[in-house]
Design a protein around this motif. Structure first.
Motif, short mmCIF file in Angstrom:
data_model
loop_
_atom_site.label_atom_id
_atom_site.label_comp_id
_atom_site.label_asym_id
_atom_site.label_seq_id
_atom_site.Cartn_x
_atom_site.Cartn_y
_atom_site.Cartn_z
N THR A 59 0.85 -1.20 0.00
CA THR A 59 0.00 0.00 0.00
C THR A 59 0.87 1.23 0.00
O THR A 59 1.99 1.23 0.52
CB THR A 59 -0.94 0.01 1.22
OG1 THR A 59 -1.22 1.35 1.56
CG2 THR A 59 -0.28 -0.63 2.43
N GLN A 60 0.34 2.27 -0.57
CA GLN A 60 1.08 3.53 -0.62
C GLN A 60 0.97 4.27 0.72
O GLN A 60 1.63 5.27 0.93
CB GLN A 60 0.52 4.43 -1.73
CG GLN A 60 0.72 3.88 -3.12
CD GLN A 60 2.05 4.30 -3.71
OE1 GLN A 60 2.96 4.71 -3.00
NE2 GLN A 60 2.19 4.22 -5.02
N LYS A 61 0.03 3.75 1.59
CA LYS A 61 -0.23 4.48 2.82
C LYS A 61 0.78 4.08 3.89
O LYS A 61 1.12 2.92 4.04
CB LYS A 61 -1.65 4.16 3.30
CG LYS A 61 -2.47 5.41 3.58
CD LYS A 61 -3.90 5.07 3.90
CE LYS A 61 -3.97 4.28 5.18
NZ LYS A 61 -5.24 3.60 5.39
N THR A 62 1.26 5.07 4.64
CA THR A 62 2.20 4.76 5.71
C THR A 62 1.41 4.42 6.97
O THR A 62 0.51 5.15 7.35
CB THR A 62 3.09 5.98 5.97
OG1 THR A 62 3.67 6.37 4.72
CG2 THR A 62 4.18 5.65 6.96
N ASP A 73 5.81 1.35 5.19
CA ASP A 73 5.57 2.31 4.11
C ASP A 73 6.01 1.72 2.77
O ASP A 73 6.55 0.62 2.71
CB ASP A 73 6.25 3.65 4.40
CG ASP A 73 7.74 3.49 4.60
OD1 ASP A 73 8.25 2.36 4.43
OD2 ASP A 73 8.40 4.48 4.93
#
Lengths: 482, 657
Positions: A59-62, A73
């Motif tokens: 995922t691009q979300k941290t 991340d």
């Protein structure tokens, strides 16, 4: 104090690996020596499972977990995928090598997997303690792996050197951490970052810089940057080649992550200072690495010095302090791991029981013995020398581009190019030996199918990614900016 | 399905490449027949698809395609790409290249069947086909240059195919060096294009011609040169090298050292015409510089006339055809010079068929004669080799421009176009191309009579073994003979005189000589009706008559002329001393310069000061560092501490709290 259940899902790959490694450890106890290949297969399967786990949850979300000591991340995920792939290749490369030397034991794989776990923790660290824990888990596994070949004097000696020097470096790292903890009262990288920014704004940063120098020494040791590089040639040379290929590949990716976590996530506000330090380290690494490599007649030592010079290049991108520069360095780390795998993989391929194939003269006339593998080696050497269109060229080009565009550092770029030209000499010498000299022994090259496939894939990947570098570059940039 | 057809292009290019790679790398494994099957299959696929594209572009009036396949890198806003531009010009070139290549592939099975380098040969010719297609299908200068150099490399490899012959090695080195001269100009031209247009893409460059045409540049201070003229002349120098125009023609006759199929494919039908194709493709640039066009015209007419003359004194069957190729390339260049690009390209196409036919016919004769190439030892082959005889006759008739045959339409269009032109040099050019017709007929039929008629001058052993060559040789001859007869009649109305190439080739109205020709002739039938009143026809007939008289009726006359005009003969026999001149002036001069640079510059300055100096300092430095790398643990730890202290001293001490 309130107890929150940590977001365990973020650390699924790490937890899975821990379980799998313990399982393999137990299974290995019940496997007879002639069936050791079971352990080998299980280890490869574990890595494949990890790869799928990380890829599917990418995922691009941290996200943070375990009281913000653990971060998940995009950069970490991409680097971890690189680590899995590298170690996967390492395991394939080392199977025959270990078997021929009667060290085909479960320890290698279990230690190897724990090393991977260490790297994963290191990559995902968001706290000095996690970082240190990952680093030590990795390092201790490596020390033991180097010493695995107990009846080899060289291996024991280099393991001892590696261990003691590593302990000193760890001590320095810890000391640096304690200094910074002293001024900030926190081990959390985000909080340190805030405090450091405030201190830098008030130009009250002496202790920070003092601690930071120690931190950098710790990282520089792990990377093998001059003057903290002395262990590199001895350990690369002394360790069994199957362990050398381990040390030379994935841990560089992890060390890059460590550099990023400490300097970028933690101390970005001191960029003015650490830039100068990294410049000094980079220049001296490129100079020493490239020049000393020329004088080496042992291929493992030569590649060790080549590793030192590549680390110098890797730091060029980070020291620009820009996101695009970090991405370029990340690209370099991944590219270097791939090339280094191939280089040591070739040594393993050509070696036999009682013959290490690590002397430059062993490569004379390789083209007559095996034109295909000579071609594969040619690709790797050209790539390391930075000849287009191979991957190494793009890696060098991208970091140099960042250095040039960051203004005021053009001299550094020119210097780097000069050193890489000096470096081209010893890579090209191998090509000359392979294609223009008469072979000293005319034995054909023999290896199992998996080994031959792996090394060919490795080299062709260097060529293929060189022809189509755009995707990997875009991936690195996206991972950094996410 | 117009969109689907665009996906064919990449396979047209790649099919021969795959064949080349398989035959080249795995030649030993797949064996001889495996090598020829895989390459022939690749080229056949390519040929069929090219014909489909040709049908789509020409008969169905498809839209031209211009697109990028792969971007290699973008640097400073300049894109380096692989892309295809396919319009009628390209489609025609593709069809010609792949068709002739396919014929040559098949022919090679017969010609090379005893050669140990069989697989290597097939790999090379397929690689050549790939390179040539990359060249003609390119949509940018970089890929053009890639194809240009790639065909050069393959040509080099194939001229020296029999690498244990000294003459072959000498010839391929010569071809390589002479082409280097041309390529240097070409590269400078591309550089100038990049500098003034800021792009390597054809479409972008052609769109900007208006901005650049007025500009001038100053290379020698005080002299303003038109940028367009400089670019065009530089590009044309590249074409002179590849298409063997005077004075860069010297490599082509020597290239006959290569196997005959190669002479047919590379050194007659396709590669040497790359220069012609390139100039036609660049017509939007050339049209803007009358100076460059004049330059092209004069070079072309010199080549057309004087190279033909050399064909008169050759005794090697392949060399006669080689000089004829030079002369015909001159004709094409003349056409370019007078802005009759379409006529030049049309002649390129017809020439590809009949010249490949003549070469393959010569090769067939050579096979039958057990690799004897001297025409003085042939004669009377007609009755032993009927198919070779009739196809060679067709080829010769097409070459000299016999009315109705392919060469007639293309060559006459050029001659008429030159007659209409008014640009400087066209007067001389007209004279040259007219006289050239007579000479062409004379040497062509000299060869024909010497080989196929008259006394049988070979030895008894050879004669007893004479027989027609196998079907793999004769079938390509027949397949090439067909277009040599009919293709001119079919296409002249459209290609040379119509606006077939509209969009692909640009001609300014004031240069449009072909329009004037078209107005006078009224198509193919009109040209045929016009024959009795045209000078070229009578000149060709006179040439054939002279050849018959000299070599059939009174064989003593040529010897007598040779004695009487011994000076002229000597000049021709020595090829105007061009080789001698090059050897003494250029080769000798470069060796002298080289020796100076070697002894003064290299040994003293570079080796003495720079190299050894660097090596010594590197040795000194590495000696020091190796000393530190002692193997002792405490030295290592000490180095780390020193490093740490150094960093602390440098970065912490200067800070004040």
């Amino acid at each position: 104090m309130k107890y929150e259940l940590p977001n365990i899902a973020l650390a699924t790959p790490e937890i899975t690996l821990l379980c799998l490694a313990c399982l393999i450890l137990v299974v290995d106890l019940f496997v007879k020596q002639e069936n050791r290949v079971v352990t080998y297969t299980l280890s490869l399967l574990s890595l494949a499972v990890l790869f799928v786990l990380t890829l599917t949850s990418f995922t691009q979300k941290t996200g943070f977990a375990f009281n913000n000591t653990f971060v998940r991340d995009a950069m970490g995920d991409v680097l971890k995928l690189g680590v899995y792939l590298a170690i996967f290749m390492v395991f394939i490369y080392s199977k025959d090598y270990l078997r021929q030397r009667d060290i085909f034991k479960g320890e290698f794989y279990v230690l190897g997997l724990f090393g991977v776990l260490g790297m994963m923790v290191l990559i995902s660290a968001h706290n000095f303690l996690t970082l240190y824990m990952g680093l030590e888990l990795l390092s201790l596994s490596l020390y033991a792996m180097v010493a695995m070949q107990r009846d080899s004097v060289n291996a024991s000696e280099s393991a001892m050197k590696y261990f003691i020097l590593g302990a000193i470096a760890s001590g320095m790292l810890l000391y640096g951490m304690s200094m910074i903890y002293g001024v900030t009262g926190s081990l959390d990288l985000a909080q340190i970052s805030t405090k450091a920014a405030a201190a830098a704004a008030a130009s009250n940063k002496m202790i920070f810089v003092f601690g930071m120098v120690f931190l950098i020494v710790g990282v520089a040791f792990k990377l093998g940057a001059v003057p903290f590089h002395m262990w590199v040639p001895d350990v690369y040379h002394g360790a069994p080649t199957s362990v050398t290929v381990y040390i030379a590949s994935a841990p560089k990716i992890a060390a890059f992550a460590m550099l990023m976590r400490l300097l970028v996530d933690g101390l970005i506000s001191l960029q003015g200072q650490w830039q100068s330090i990294l410049i000094i380290l980079a220049i001296s690494s490129m100079a020493v690495g490239n020049i000393i490599a020329i004088a080496q007649m042992n291929l493992k030592r030569m590649l060790a010095y080549s590793a030192i010079s590549h680390i110098g290049f890797l730091m060029l991108g980070v020291l620009t302090g820009k996101e695009s520069g970090f991405a370029a360095s990340m690209f370099y780390a991944l590219a270097y791991a791939l090339m280094s795998l191939g280089g040591f993989g070739m040594i393993i391929l050509l070696s036999r029981r009682g013959f290490e194939a690590d002397n430059l003269n062993d490569y004379k006339g390789l083209n007559e013995r095996s034109p295909w593998f000579a071609l594969m080696m040619l690709i790797l050497m050209f790539s390391m020398a930075g000849v287009p269109p191979f991957l190494g060229f793009w890696a060098k080009l991208s970091v140099l581009k960042e250095v040039v565009s960051s203004g005021g550092l053009i001299w550094l770029a020119i210097l780097s190019v000069v050193f890489s030209i000096i470096g081209a000499f010893y890579y090209l010498r191998i090509i000359k030996l392979m294609y223009f000299d008469q072979p000293e022994n005319t034995q054909p090259v023999e290896a199992d199918l998996d080994m031959r496939l792996a090394i060919s894939t490795n080299s062709l990947a260097v060529l293929g990614l060189g022809l189509f570098p755009g995707a990997l570059m875009a991936l690195c940039l996206a991972a950094i900016t996410a | 399905m117009p969109e689907k057809i665009h996906s064919l292009y990449i396979w047209i290019v790649l099919a021969p490449l795959f064949g080349a790679i398989i035959a080249g790398l795995f030649g030993k494994k797949i064996g001889r027949s495996g090598a020829h099957w895989v390459t022939i299959l690749g080229v056949a696929v390519s040929c069929i698809m090219s014909l489909i594209v040709f049908k789509y572009m020409v008969l169905d009036g498809g839209k031209p395609f211009n697109g990028t396949v792969y971007t290699w890198l973008v640097s400073d806003g300049i894109r380096f790409e692989v892309g295809f531009m396919v319009d009628k010009l390209t489609a025609m070139m593709m069809a010609v290249v792949t068709f002739v290549s396919l014929m040559v592939h098949i022919y090679t099975i017969g010609y090379m069947h005893e050669d140990p380098g069989y697989q290597r040969f097939f790999s090379y010719i397929s690689l050549f086909t790939f390179s040539m297609l990359m060249l003609v299908m390119s949509n940018n200068f970089m890929q053009l240059f890639f194809g240009w150099e790639a065909v050069g490399v393959v040509s080099y490899l194939l001229i020296g195919f029999w690498y244990n012959r000294d003459t072959a090695i000498y010839a391929n080195l010569k071809a390589f060096l002479v082409n280097r001269v041309g390529d240097f100009g070409f590269l400078l031209g591309i550089g100038a294009v990049l500098m003034y247009f800021g792009s390597l893409d054809y479409a972008t460059v052609f769109a900007k011609t208006g901005e650049v045409s007025g500009k001038t540049m100053e290379i020698i201070p005080g002299n303003q040169w038109s940028v367009m003229t400089v670019i065009c002349i530089l590009l044309f120098i590249g074409a002179m090298g590849k298409s063997a125009q005077v004075p860069l023609h010297v490599w082509l006759p020597d290239s006959m050292e290569g196997p005959t199929p190669i002479s047919a494919l590379i050194h007659a039908a396709t590669m040497v015409t790359a220069g012609i194709f390139m100039v036609a493709r660049m017509s939007p640039l050339f049209e803007l510089s009358e100076t460059a066009l004049s330059f092209v015209l004069v070079i072309g007419s010199i080549t057309a006339l004087f190279m033909g003359l050399l064909g008169l004194v050759q005794n090697d069957i392949k060399r006669v055809v080689a000089y004829s190729t030079l002369s015909q390339l001159g004709y094409m260049t003349v056409a370019l010079g007078v802005s009759a690009y379409a006529a030049g390209i049309f002649h390129l196409m017809t020439h590809a068929f009949f010249k490949a036919l003549l070469f393959l016919g010569a090769g067939s004769v050579i096979i039958a004669m057990h690799h004897e190439q001297d025409m003085r030892k042939m004669g009377g082959l007609r009755k032993y080799m009927p198919i070779t005889w009739i196809t060679s006759l067709i080829g010769s008739l097409a070459l000299i421009g016999t009315p109705g045959f392919a060469g007639f339409f293309s060559k006459d269009s050029i001659i008429m176009a030159v007659g209409e032109s008014v640009i400087p040099g066209s007067g001389f050019a007209y004279f040259a191309v007219l006289l050239g017709v007579f000479i062409t007929a004379l040497y062509s039929f000299r060869m024909y009579f010497l080989v196929f008629h008259g006394k049988e001058r070979m030895d008894e052993h050879t004669r007893s073994h004479l027989h027609e060559t196998p079907w793999v040789v004769t079938v390509p001859l027949i397949m090439l003979a067909v277009p040599s007869v009919i293709i001119g009649f079919i296409f002249v109305g459209d290609m040379a005189l119509g606006n077939f190439f509209a969009g692909a080739i640009t001609v300014l109205p004031e240069h449009d000589v072909l329009a004037k020709v078209a107005a006078k002739t009224h198509g193919a039938v009109g040209m045929l009706l016009h024959v009795p009143a045209s000078a070229p026809f009578w000149l060709a007939a006179a040439g054939v008559g002279t050849a018959w008289f000299f070599y059939m009726k009174r064989p003593d006359i040529p010897a007598m002329i040779q004695q009487k005009l011994s000076f002229v003969h000597k000049v021709l026999d020595n090829k105007y001393y061009a080789d001698r001149f090059n050897e003494i002036v250029f080769a000798g001069g470069s060796r002298l310069l080289g020796r100076f640079l070697w002894q003064r510059g290299d040994v003293k300055l570079i080796d003495g000061l720079v190299i050894n100096g660097t090596a010594k300092s590197v040795a000194l430095f590495s000696g020091f560092v190796r000393h530190v790398q002692s193997g002792y643990l405490y030295h290592y730890a000490f180095a780390m501490i020193i490093g740490l202290l150094l960093l602390l001293g440098l970065f912490v001490l200067p800070l004040k709290n």
